[in-house]
Design a protein around this motif. Sequence first.
Motif, short mmCIF file in Angstrom:
data_model
loop_
_atom_site.label_atom_id
_atom_site.label_comp_id
_atom_site.label_asym_id
_atom_site.label_seq_id
_atom_site.Cartn_x
_atom_site.Cartn_y
_atom_site.Cartn_z
N MET A 293 -5.13 -0.46 -4.53
CA MET A 293 -3.92 -1.07 -5.04
C MET A 293 -3.06 -0.03 -5.75
O MET A 293 -3.53 1.05 -6.12
CB MET A 293 -4.27 -2.21 -6.00
N ARG B 22 1.48 -6.41 -6.45
CA ARG B 22 0.84 -7.38 -5.56
C ARG B 22 1.81 -8.52 -5.30
O ARG B 22 2.61 -8.87 -6.17
CB ARG B 22 -0.42 -7.99 -6.18
N CYS C 49 -10.03 -2.62 -2.46
CA CYS C 49 -9.30 -2.09 -1.31
C CYS C 49 -8.38 -3.16 -0.74
O CYS C 49 -8.72 -4.34 -0.71
CB CYS C 49 -10.28 -1.63 -0.23
N CYS C 50 -7.24 -2.72 -0.27
CA CYS C 50 -6.23 -3.64 0.27
C CYS C 50 -6.57 -4.04 1.70
O CYS C 50 -7.24 -3.29 2.43
CB CYS C 50 -4.85 -2.99 0.24
N THR D 60 -6.85 -8.32 -0.85
CA THR D 60 -7.83 -7.30 -1.19
C THR D 60 -9.22 -7.77 -0.75
O THR D 60 -9.39 -8.90 -0.30
CB THR D 60 -7.88 -7.01 -2.71
N THR E 198 0.85 -1.19 0.00
CA THR E 198 0.00 0.00 0.00
C THR E 198 0.89 1.24 0.00
O THR E 198 2.07 1.20 0.34
CB THR E 198 -0.92 0.05 1.23
#
Length: 329
Positions: A121, A52, A100-101, A61, A22
């Motif tokens: 991400m 990632r 969203c992470c 995520t 992030t």
Amino acid sequence: MPNAAPLVIGHRGAPGYRPEHTRSSYALALQMGVDAVEPDVVVSSDGVLVVRHENEISTTTDVASRPEFAARRTTKRIDGQNVTGWFTEDFTWAELATLCCRERLPRLRPDNTVFDGREPMLRLRDVLDLAAGAGRGVVLEIKHATYFAAIGCDIAQLIADELHAAGWADGIHPLVIESFESTALGRVRALGVVAPYVYLLEHRGRPADLAAAQGGAAPTYASMLTAAGLDALAGAVDGISVDKRYLTGSAHDAAAVVAGAHDRGLVVYTWTARPENAFLSRPFRTRGGDAAFGDYAGEWARLRDAGIDGVFVDHPDLGVEVFRGPPLR
């Protein structure tokens, strides 16, 4: 002689304190004084380089909770293993940017879960810009190049193009390219990216690219640390990055591995230095369970005193303290 100060590399940023990959994770690592940060790079369906840990994104995520993407859950065979979930190559970047992470290791790092759902991400370009703005380096890991090639995606070409476009391909910025697949390293080098190329070595198994070409006749990662294996790597790559289990068995063994590589002109990195008991070798674990911090300083001192040239850390402040500090012996 042990290196006084190996490179301290923020492994996916500072994932000991923020969900990995992030913006806040990378920003914190840079604030804590790392020499470089390490993004893992995969690809979207429209060719955007996405940061990632894996191309399967259900553990990092909120994709599994998004009903509009439920039908994209599938099983694929990646590097010889069946993997079920949601994959970056099945989404456009515009779609991925809506996710969203979240914390990948919530059992071990529950404090990080308070940041779940707060950040989107990132792309490779985002990380390059963050590092350039801080005057720090990037250690870029190419993920699953053979798998991506099999589905018609030349990740090496995409990476080379992005690095040239971002001004990171000509040696001005401190850049290292790494991969578990030597063919991917050779391909990016051939595309004119000026950088040291470092070969990642797992503790067991065979490289996916060589296994795909040679099957069971492919060399193992462990065989590459023999004298003959290191001889073959010398000149083909600039260094190796080894699973720290190769270096934590004994101080003598660690020094021998590093010296063998150094004798052939290869730099040596190791991964990943983490303080929790779950990740420490047995002699350095303490009471308190897997999530408790053990004698990480003792284990890390062994790595440092072996003469390594770089180390990946999840807690950059602790890494800077131990690996740049005075000898602890």
